[in-house]
Write a protein that holds these residues in place. Structure first.
Motif, PDB file in Angstrom:
ATOM      1  N   SER A  52       8.133  11.206   3.086  1.00  0.00           N
ATOM      2  CA  SER A  52       8.528  11.788   4.371  1.00  0.00           C
ATOM      3  C   SER A  52       7.724  13.036   4.690  1.00  0.00           C
ATOM      4  CB  SER A  52      10.021  12.127   4.367  1.00  0.00           C
ATOM      5  OG  SER A  52      10.325  13.039   3.325  1.00  0.00           O
ATOM      6  N   ARG A  53       7.212  13.718   3.659  1.00  0.00           N
ATOM      7  CA  ARG A  53       6.395  14.904   3.885  1.00  0.00           C
ATOM      8  C   ARG A  53       5.282  14.946   2.861  1.00  0.00           C
ATOM      9  NH1 ARG A  53       9.465  20.154   3.476  1.00  0.00           N
ATOM     10  NH2 ARG A  53       7.385  20.937   3.916  1.00  0.00           N
ATOM     11  N   GLY A  54       4.125  15.405   3.281  1.00  0.00           N
ATOM     12  CA  GLY A  54       2.987  15.484   2.385  1.00  0.00           C
ATOM     13  C   GLY A  54       2.634  16.908   2.031  1.00  0.00           C
ATOM     14  N   MET A  55       1.462  17.080   1.434  1.00  0.00           N
ATOM     15  CA  MET A  55       1.015  18.403   0.997  1.00  0.00           C
ATOM     16  C   MET A  55       0.819  19.353   2.162  1.00  0.00           C
ATOM     17  SD  MET A  55       0.806  18.468  -2.293  1.00  0.00           S
ATOM     18  CE  MET A  55      -0.371  19.763  -2.722  1.00  0.00           C
ATOM     19  N   GLY A  56       0.547  18.788   3.347  1.00  0.00           N
ATOM     20  CA  GLY A  56       0.307  19.653   4.494  1.00  0.00           C
ATOM     21  C   GLY A  56       1.569  20.011   5.250  1.00  0.00           C
ATOM     22  N   GLY A  57       2.744  19.619   4.734  1.00  0.00           N
ATOM     23  CA  GLY A  57       3.986  19.867   5.461  1.00  0.00           C
ATOM     24  C   GLY A  57       4.347  21.342   5.511  1.00  0.00           C
TER      25      GLY A  57
ATOM     26  N   VAL B  28       0.851  -1.184   0.000  1.00  0.00           N
ATOM     27  CA  VAL B  28       0.000   0.000   0.000  1.00  0.00           C
ATOM     28  C   VAL B  28       0.891   1.240   0.000  1.00  0.00           C
ATOM     29  CG1 VAL B  28      -1.594   1.374   1.406  1.00  0.00           C
ATOM     30  CG2 VAL B  28      -1.978  -1.079   1.122  1.00  0.00           C
ATOM     31  N   VAL B  29       0.523   2.226  -0.799  1.00  0.00           N
ATOM     32  CA  VAL B  29       1.279   3.478  -0.806  1.00  0.00           C
ATOM     33  C   VAL B  29       0.307   4.641  -0.694  1.00  0.00           C
ATOM     34  CG1 VAL B  29       1.304   3.577  -3.346  1.00  0.00           C
ATOM     35  CG2 VAL B  29       2.982   4.887  -2.033  1.00  0.00           C
ATOM     36  N   GLY B  30       0.647   5.600   0.159  1.00  0.00           N
ATOM     37  CA  GLY B  30      -0.156   6.806   0.316  1.00  0.00           C
ATOM     38  C   GLY B  30       0.205   7.825  -0.746  1.00  0.00           C
ATOM     39  N   ALA B  31      -0.811   8.412  -1.393  1.00  0.00           N
ATOM     40  CA  ALA B  31      -0.585   9.401  -2.442  1.00  0.00           C
ATOM     41  C   ALA B  31      -1.417  10.642  -2.146  1.00  0.00           C
ATOM     42  CB  ALA B  31      -0.960   8.828  -3.805  1.00  0.00           C
ATOM     43  N   ASP B  32      -0.770  11.798  -2.100  1.00  0.00           N
ATOM     44  CA  ASP B  32      -1.499  13.047  -1.861  1.00  0.00           C
ATOM     45  C   ASP B  32      -1.160  14.118  -2.888  1.00  0.00           C
ATOM     46  OD1 ASP B  32       1.020  13.888  -1.175  1.00  0.00           O
ATOM     47  OD2 ASP B  32       0.557  14.349   0.919  1.00  0.00           O
ATOM     48  N   GLY B  33      -0.406  13.734  -3.942  1.00  0.00           N
ATOM     49  CA  GLY B  33      -0.059  14.686  -4.982  1.00  0.00           C
ATOM     50  C   GLY B  33       1.248  15.403  -4.771  1.00  0.00           C
ATOM     51  N   SER B  34       1.863  15.257  -3.612  1.00  0.00           N
ATOM     52  CA  SER B  34       3.139  15.920  -3.343  1.00  0.00           C
ATOM     53  C   SER B  34       4.274  15.189  -4.045  1.00  0.00           C
ATOM     54  CB  SER B  34       3.412  15.952  -1.841  1.00  0.00           C
ATOM     55  OG  SER B  34       3.605  14.632  -1.342  1.00  0.00           O
ATOM     56  N   ALA B  35       5.386  15.905  -4.240  1.00  0.00           N
ATOM     57  CA  ALA B  35       6.561  15.288  -4.846  1.00  0.00           C
ATOM     58  C   ALA B  35       7.065  14.138  -3.988  1.00  0.00           C
ATOM     59  CB  ALA B  35       7.660  16.338  -5.031  1.00  0.00           C
ATOM     60  N   SER B  36       6.963  14.288  -2.671  1.00  0.00           N
ATOM     61  CA  SER B  36       7.407  13.242  -1.760  1.00  0.00           C
ATOM     62  C   SER B  36       6.578  11.976  -1.936  1.00  0.00           C
ATOM     63  CB  SER B  36       7.309  13.737  -0.310  1.00  0.00           C
ATOM     64  OG  SER B  36       7.695  12.737   0.604  1.00  0.00           O
TER      65      SER B  36
ATOM     66  N   VAL C 202      -2.710   2.106  -4.582  1.00  0.00           N
ATOM     67  CA  VAL C 202      -2.499   3.535  -4.358  1.00  0.00           C
ATOM     68  C   VAL C 202      -3.697   4.068  -3.580  1.00  0.00           C
ATOM     69  CG1 VAL C 202      -2.218   5.784  -5.460  1.00  0.00           C
ATOM     70  CG2 VAL C 202      -1.144   3.753  -6.473  1.00  0.00           C
ATOM     71  N   VAL C 203      -3.435   4.669  -2.420  1.00  0.00           N
ATOM     72  CA  VAL C 203      -4.499   5.098  -1.515  1.00  0.00           C
ATOM     73  C   VAL C 203      -4.413   6.610  -1.311  1.00  0.00           C
ATOM     74  CG1 VAL C 203      -5.476   4.892   0.801  1.00  0.00           C
ATOM     75  CG2 VAL C 203      -4.504   2.877  -0.327  1.00  0.00           C
ATOM     76  N   HIS C 204      -5.556   7.262  -1.481  1.00  0.00           N
ATOM     77  CA  HIS C 204      -5.642   8.693  -1.164  1.00  0.00           C
ATOM     78  C   HIS C 204      -6.687   8.887  -0.077  1.00  0.00           C
ATOM     79  CE1 HIS C 204      -5.588  13.041  -1.607  1.00  0.00           C
ATOM     80  NE2 HIS C 204      -6.902  13.021  -1.615  1.00  0.00           N
TER      81      HIS C 204
ATOM     82  N   LEU D 158      -4.804  13.640  -9.339  1.00  0.00           N
ATOM     83  CA  LEU D 158      -3.585  13.281  -8.603  1.00  0.00           C
ATOM     84  C   LEU D 158      -3.477  11.769  -8.425  1.00  0.00           C
ATOM     85  CD1 LEU D 158      -3.809  12.500  -5.290  1.00  0.00           C
ATOM     86  CD2 LEU D 158      -4.590  14.863  -5.187  1.00  0.00           C
ATOM     87  N   VAL D 159      -4.600  11.083  -8.256  1.00  0.00           N
ATOM     88  CA  VAL D 159      -4.563   9.631  -8.144  1.00  0.00           C
ATOM     89  C   VAL D 159      -4.158   9.013  -9.481  1.00  0.00           C
ATOM     90  CG1 VAL D 159      -5.959   7.557  -7.789  1.00  0.00           C
ATOM     91  CG2 VAL D 159      -6.186   9.503  -6.230  1.00  0.00           C
ATOM     92  N   ALA D 160      -4.694   9.552 -10.584  1.00  0.00           N
ATOM     93  CA  ALA D 160      -4.333   9.043 -11.905  1.00  0.00           C
ATOM     94  C   ALA D 160      -2.847   9.238 -12.173  1.00  0.00           C
ATOM     95  CB  ALA D 160      -5.164   9.749 -12.984  1.00  0.00           C
ATOM     96  N   GLU D 161      -2.309  10.373 -11.754  1.00  0.00           N
ATOM     97  CA  GLU D 161      -0.873  10.611 -11.932  1.00  0.00           C
ATOM     98  C   GLU D 161      -0.049   9.613 -11.129  1.00  0.00           C
ATOM     99  OE1 GLU D 161       2.505  14.150 -11.441  1.00  0.00           O
ATOM    100  OE2 GLU D 161       0.480  14.431 -10.617  1.00  0.00           O
ATOM    101  N   ALA D 162      -0.471   9.330  -9.897  1.00  0.00           N
ATOM    102  CA  ALA D 162       0.250   8.373  -9.062  1.00  0.00           C
ATOM    103  C   ALA D 162       0.201   6.972  -9.664  1.00  0.00           C
ATOM    104  CB  ALA D 162      -0.330   8.371  -7.652  1.00  0.00           C
ATOM    105  N   VAL D 163      -0.957   6.571 -10.162  1.00  0.00           N
ATOM    106  CA  VAL D 163      -1.086   5.247 -10.785  1.00  0.00           C
ATOM    107  C   VAL D 163      -0.191   5.149 -12.012  1.00  0.00           C
ATOM    108  CG1 VAL D 163      -2.672   3.728 -12.026  1.00  0.00           C
ATOM    109  CG2 VAL D 163      -3.398   4.803  -9.885  1.00  0.00           C
ATOM    110  N   GLU D 164      -0.175   6.193 -12.830  1.00  0.00           N
ATOM    111  CA  GLU D 164       0.672   6.191 -14.021  1.00  0.00           C
ATOM    112  C   GLU D 164       2.141   6.135 -13.639  1.00  0.00           C
ATOM    113  OE1 GLU D 164       1.857   6.038 -17.853  1.00  0.00           O
ATOM    114  OE2 GLU D 164      -0.188   5.826 -17.048  1.00  0.00           O
TER     115      GLU D 164
END
Length: 296
Positions: A112-117, A7-15, A36-38, A68-74
């Motif tokens: 290590s850091r997400g969009m809210g960092g 499982v991988v967390g995806a929030d759209g951030s570069a990290s 891929v989990v958002h 952002l989920v589609a980008e992560a899947v790709e």
């Protein structure tokens, strides 16, 4: 056939996108599927999800999440085309969502850091809390690893740390990588071995403490070499601070593996100070593996 799940967390951030690539390669090496989990928090706050009447039709929070989920899947399919990639958007805050997802996973990967960092924050709160609460090993992707570097394992000899030892050997076998098993000690935290002759005072000749620490490391690794005969293992006993030694070793490593808590952990403490320091300062991805008794 796919067996197991990463499982991988995806929030759209570069990290998180870097974490997606690492997770895809982890799934490939395991012969596992990737999910891929958002965590979509806005529906729970009753915020409008569609585009604004005055804005473009492709606007709105729901469309943003879909993109952002589609980008992560790709990104995952590009990194590991042979991996079966699925995705899910779950209403809730990231820690709760990923902790629930970890129940069915063999590994959870996060950035290590997400969009809210906040600017200057070294590691996100979700990564730290998930390492403490996740129901499976948690891999936090920090700086880019050295592809040909070793896997570094921090060994403290505790019962709780045995799960980390197992994980590190399995990971070394999957990656066909050498393993550096590192144990650190000082004269203040090393147990004082009893003298061989009971009539002698409770003291030891020079070098006795170092020999005890080398024995502790060997005992902590016992039986793994037979189970993983192809893994080349280096035993490294260091006289010095644990945090400093492991952070320095991470400079040339492709992965650093530690337990959640060590011998000095206080009862009820979910994540030890060494593990937290490595999540903040290591120079490669860090895998935190909780002991069997730490999940309750």
């Amino acid at each position: 056939m796919v067996s197991g799940l990463v499982v991988v967390g995806a929030d759209g951030s570069a990290s998180s996108l870097a974490a997606v690539e690492v997770a895809a390669r982890e799934a490939r090496s395991r012969g596992a599927g990737l999910r891929v989990v958002h965590a979509f928090v806005w529906p729970a706050l009753h915020v409008p999800l569609g585009p604004s009447p005055l804005g473009p039709p492709e606007g709105g929070l729901q469309n943003m999440v879909d993109r952002l989920v589609a980008e992560a899947v790709e990104r995952a399919r590009t990194a590991a085309p042979e991996v079966e990639v699925g995705h899910v958007v779950v209403t809730g805050e990231p820690l709760t969502v990923l902790q629930a997802q970890s129940r069915a996973a063999e590994l959870v990967v996060v950035g290590s850091r997400g969009m809210g960092g906040f600017v200057g924050l070294l590691v996100g709160s979700t990564a730290v809390h998930l390492a403490a609460h996740g129901r499976c090993p948690v891999l936090v992707v920090r700086e880019q690893p050295h592809a040909d570097g070793p896997i570094v394992l921090g060994v403290d000899g505790s019962v709780a740390g045995q799960k980390a030892v197992d994980f590190a050997f399995a990971e070394a076998a999957l990656r066909n990588a050498p393993l550096v098993a590192m144990h650190t000690w000082t004269t203040w935290n090393a147990p004082m071995p009893a003298p061989q002759d009971p009539s002698e005072p409770y003291a030891n000749p020079p070098g006795a403490l170092a020999e005890e620490e080398e024995r502790l490391l060997a005992e902590a690794l016992a039986g793994r070499q037979e189970r993983y005969p192809g893994v080349v293992v280096e035993h490294r006993v260091v006289h010095g601070g644990t945090r400093e030694a492991l952070i320095e070793a991470s400079r040339s490593a492709q992965l650093l593996v530690v337990g959640a808590r060590g011998r000095g952990g206080f009862a009820g403490l979910l994540l030890g100070s060494v593990s937290q320091a490595l999540l903040h300062h290591a120079h490669c991805p860090v895998a935190v593996v909780r002991g069997a008794g730490e999940h309750h």
